[in-house]
Each structure stands twice: as structure tokens, then as C-alpha cells.
Design an enzyme around this catalytic site. Structure first.
Site, PDB file in Angstrom:
ATOM      1  N   HIS A 156      -7.736  -5.860   0.469  1.00 32.20           N
ATOM      2  CA  HIS A 156      -6.487  -5.107   0.579  1.00 32.20           C
ATOM      3  C   HIS A 156      -5.671  -5.614   1.777  1.00 32.20           C
ATOM      4  CE1 HIS A 156      -4.113  -1.492  -0.095  1.00 32.20           C
ATOM      5  NE2 HIS A 156      -4.212  -1.165   1.183  1.00 32.20           N
ATOM      6  N   SER A 167       0.826  -1.213   0.000  1.00 32.60           N
ATOM      7  CA  SER A 167       0.000   0.000   0.000  1.00 32.60           C
ATOM      8  C   SER A 167       0.863   1.268   0.000  1.00 32.60           C
ATOM      9  CB  SER A 167      -0.951  -0.080   1.195  1.00 32.60           C
ATOM     10  OG  SER A 167      -2.149   0.558   0.851  1.00 32.60           O
TER      11      SER A 167
HETATM   12  C1  GCU Z   1      -5.384   4.645   2.106  1.00 29.26           C
HETATM   13  C2  GCU Z   1      -4.907   5.436   0.913  1.00 29.26           C
HETATM   14  C3  GCU Z   1      -4.135   4.562  -0.071  1.00 29.26           C
HETATM   15  C4  GCU Z   1      -3.064   3.788   0.642  1.00 29.26           C
HETATM   16  C5  GCU Z   1      -3.647   3.043   1.825  1.00 29.26           C
HETATM   17  C6  GCU Z   1      -2.617   2.325   2.689  1.00 29.26           C
HETATM   18  O1  GCU Z   1      -6.383   3.752   1.724  1.00 29.26           O
HETATM   19  O2  GCU Z   1      -6.010   6.024   0.310  1.00 29.26           O
HETATM   20  O3  GCU Z   1      -3.556   5.350  -1.082  1.00 29.26           O
HETATM   21  O4  GCU Z   1      -2.414   2.930  -0.255  1.00 29.26           O
HETATM   22  O5  GCU Z   1      -4.303   3.948   2.665  1.00 29.26           O
HETATM   23  O6  GCU Z   1      -1.462   2.687   2.706  1.00 29.26           O
HETATM   24  O7  GCU Z   1      -3.033   1.418   3.405  1.00 29.26           O
END
Ligand code: GCU
Length: 424
Positions: free
Chosen positions: A405, A260
Site C-alpha cells: 500500500h 488511500s
Molecule cells: C486505513 C483505513 C483505509 C485507508 C487507509 C489510508 O488503513 O482503514 O480505509 O484507506 O487507512 O488512508 O491510508
């Protein structure tokens, strides 16, 4: 004024190119398609590997610094990074049931008051030197292994992280997130892993000048100030400075990995540092593996990410929120900067926020740089079905799995399979 402040602060704000030479975002023309990595900012075409490495690579780095991540840090007025000093805090040669060695090393990056990196390193005992995955973790090394010798971060942390009380980590949660960095399994596959908490370099909160950021002089008008993701990527590079000296690790087979926001970081580190032979950006999405231009209806946009996470990017990036088609680079150019080195993107079916089909398009649109350098990029025209890893014969891979995710042992198995293919 900026230069003066920089000199006073003992820091050079110069980067690989004079980034101030580029136009302001409002002056740039709109290009709806992903930019061709082989076409220079002035419209001329790159035709040879030499032109790529001497002209286009430096230009792309400068464009990403100017418009997306802020300047690459050059501390103490030197074009060289600081000499990293190391101290082994503990070393256990009989970890993982005797299969590996676990140690933690404290890295000092500059003057004593600067942040330190606490690098947790697992290496296989039967394979030396081993290929090594390096990356940052979200909540501290202590979440990854139940071992009271492991450092618990003292820096600010979001309260929603496991075991955090009043924005501080506690040792009540040792080992509870082992699944995100399955060290025993990585070691059993003959690989090493090295990880540290992202807050060691800079805590993940906006509007506070702390961590490495506090070493820069403040200038509110500086639209290309080094932003958090750039600092984090710089931190990974400092960890590699150390890893390259560790006899248990093969410096020719270093892989950067992250999930992420930390996957965005791993990709930036891979793009800027040619010591990184393989990069894994796990579900990294907008500002990482996802395009700023092309997005699925539910995917995060430049407008949303720069509003919610203003510190991750330089102030210039926010100026593309209304019209990202004016960006002279897109994330396919960041992958192109990795060429001819290997890159794996991963995406998940229920993670539309991170833009799976956009990520696939990014890999495809990076391939021309690989082909120019005589290797294959992504060898597929269509998105694979879920759970069918596309590890291909080229240097670019894509893993699209069912689920949400997250970074799990199932994902790590694919990273290791991809590395096996690239390195065997
Ligand atoms: C949020 C953000 C993302 C990121 C994520 C993370 O959802 O919007 O861009 O990748 O956090 O780092 O878990």
C-alpha cells in the site's frame, strides 16, 4: 431545529435534493448484488443520456450525500461556492533545473477566520497551458520538496507522520516524501501538479469540530452532516476554482488524484465535479474504490471503517455496518457519476485491505453508465496479472501492481501514461 440552527449559523443545509426524503437505513431492502447504476431508486430504468443527466445523476448524488458522505456543503446560504481569493506566496520560474515553475498560492475561502488552502503548484515551462493533476497530501507540502519557502502546516497532525512532534509538523523533514508526488518527473512529462495538505480543510481526527467542519452548526441528531471526506472533496474543488484561472493550466484537462483516504476523496470530487476530466483513486479501498458489499476475506468492511474512522462518513453510513446490502448505492455508482469522464483505479498485490478484486468488480459494474453515454468503460472481463497495467481503449483503467500500500513514482508513471492515452 436543524433548519433553525442552520439559519442562525448563516448556512444552508439544503442540498441538491431534499435528502431527508429518503428512508432511514433500517427501512431499506437488501440487494446483495452491486446496484445497477441505470436503475432509479424507484425501480424504473434510465434509457437515455438525458434521463441520466437530468434524473439519475442528481439522484445518485443525493443518495451518496444521504447515506455515505453527508451533505454537499453549501455555505453562506448560497447555492454557489464562496469566491476563492488567491495570493501568490512565492514563485520560482527556474525550478526543476529550469524545466518548470514552482509556486505556492494561499487560497482564502471565506471570512478571514476560515481555513486557508496552501496550494503548491509545479508547472512545466515548455508546455503551457498544461494538463494538471490536483490532490491532497497527508503530511504537508514541505515534505514534497526541499525548499524553505514552502509552507509548513500549523494544524493538528497525527504523530506517526514524518517529522511530526506533539501533533505539529516541523520543518526538519522538508523533502523527505518527494517520492509520493514526484514533481520533477511530472513536469518532465509535460504535466502540472497542484497539491495541498488535507488538514488545511480539516485535520484528520475524529470527535473534534475544527477546520471547515467548525463552520457548520452542531446537531448531534444529524445523520447526514457533511463528513470529512466530503469536506476534503469540496476543498479539491476550491483548489480547482483557482487552477481554472491560472494561465499555466488547461482547465479542460484537470485530473484529481489521491492515495488511500485521499483517493476516496479524489473519487468523490471526480463524481461531483464535472470539471474533473480524469480521476485517479490510488488504492482507495472501502468507502472509495472498494465496494461496500463485495469484499475479499481480508478487505476492510463498512463495520470496521466506520468504527475506526467515524468522521470520514456521515452517521448514516455506520447504520449499514451490519448489512451493507441495504445500501441503495455502492461505489460503482460513484464511478458511474464520473461517466463519461476517465477514471483509473490502482491496487497492489499485498494490499488486500483495499480489496483489489472488489475494485475491479466496481469498475466493471460502472461500465453500463459509460456505454449509455456512448463510450467504453472497462474493456476487460478478468483481473490483469500484477504489473500489467490495463489502460485499455475505454475510459476506465486498472493498475494492479506487485508490492504494498503506497503511492510511488512507478504509480505516477502509470497515471501519466493513462492521461496520455486519454488526452492524446
Ligand atoms: C486505513 C483505513 C483505509 C485507508 C487507509 C489510508 O488503513 O482503514 O480505509 O484507506 O487507512 O488512508 O491510508
Amino acid at each position: 431545529m436543524r433548519i433553525l440552527l442552520a439559519l442562525i449559523g448563516g448556512l444552508s443545509l439544503m442540498t441538491s435534493m431534499a435528502t431527508g426524503e429518503y428512508p432511514s437505513p433500517a427501512e431499506l431492502p437488501s440487494h446483495p448484488a452491486l446496484p445497477d447504476p441505470l436503475v432509479m431508486f424507484d425501480g424504473s430504468r434510465v434509457a437515455t443520456a438525458e434521463e441520466w443527466s437530468e434524473k439519475r445523476r442528481p439522484e445518485l448524488k443525493a443518495l451518496f450525500e444521504q447515506y455515505v458522505y453527508g451533505r454537499y456543503p453549501q455555505v453562506a446560504g448560497s447555492s454557489q461556492p464562496p469566491a476563492v481569493q488567491s495570493k501568490v506566496l512565492f514563485e520560482d520560474p527556474q525550478a526543476f533545473g529550469g524545466a518548470g515553475t514552482l509556486k505556492e498560492v494561499e487560497l482564502t475561502l471565506g471570512p478571514p477566520e476560515w481555513p486557508k488552502i496552501y496550494l503548491l503548484i509545479a508547472t512545466p515551462n515548455n508546455k503551457t497551458p498544461a494538463a494538471c493533476f490536483v490532490g491532497m497530501n497527508f503530511g504537508g507540502n514541505h515534505l514534497l520538496v526541499d525548499d524553505e519557502r514552502v509552507h509548513v502546516p500549523e494544524t493538528w497532525m497525527p504523530d506517526r507522520y514524518t517529522g511530526v512532534v506533539d501533533n505539529r509538523a516541523t520543518d526538519a523533514s522538508r523533502g523527505v516524501e518527494e517520492y509520493t508526488w514526484p514533481l520533477a518527473e511530472i513536469v518532465a512529462r509535460g504535466y502540472a501538479a497542484a497539491t495541498f495538505h488535507c488538514g488545511d480543510i480539516q485535520p484528520d481526527r475524529p470527535h473534534v469540530r475544527e477546520g471547515m467542519r467548525a463552520t457548520l452548526p452542531e446537531d448531534a441528531d444529524d445523520a447526514a452532516e457533511t463528513a470529512t471526506i466530503m469536506w476534503w472533496a469540496w476543498g479539491i474543488q476550491r483548489a480547482i476554482d483557482y487552477l481554472a484561472t491560472d494561465p499555466a493550466i488547461d482547465p479542460a484537462r484537470i485530473a484529481a488524484v489521491g492515495h488511500s483516504r485521499l483517493g476516496k476523496t479524489a473519487l468523490l470530487a471526480g463524481a461531483f465535479d464535472e470539471r474533473i476530466a480524469l480521476t485517479v483513486a490510488n488504492q482507495a479501498g472501502c468507502g472509495g474504490s472498494g465496494p461496500s458489499r463485495h469484499h475479499e476475506p481480508k478487505a476492510e468492511t463498512v463495520e470496521i471503517i466506520t468504527r475506526n474512522f467515524p468522521h470520514w462518513f456521515c452517521a448514516n453510513f455506520r447504520k449499514f455496518a451490519d448489512d451493507p446490502t441495504r445500501l441503495p448505492v455502492d461505489q460503482n455508482c460513484l464511478v458511474a457519476l464520473c461517466a463519461p469522464r476517465a477514471v483509473l483505479f490502482t491496487a497492489a498485490e499485498d494490499d488486500r485491505w483495499a480489496n483489489p478484486s472488489g475494485q475491479f468488480a466496481v469498475l466493471r459494474a460502472a461500465s453500463p453508465a459509460y456505454e449509455l453515454l456512448g463510450v467504453d468503460g472497462l474493456k476487460a472481463d478478468a483481473m490483469p496479472a500484477a504489473d500489467a497495467p490495463l489502460l485499455g481503449d475505454g475510459r476506465l483503467g486498472f493498475w494492479f501492481r506487485a508490492g504494498e500500500h503506497s503511492m510511488t513514482p512507478k504509480d505516477w508513471k502509470v497515471y501519466l501514461d493513462f492521461a496520455d492515452r486519454q488526452w492524446k
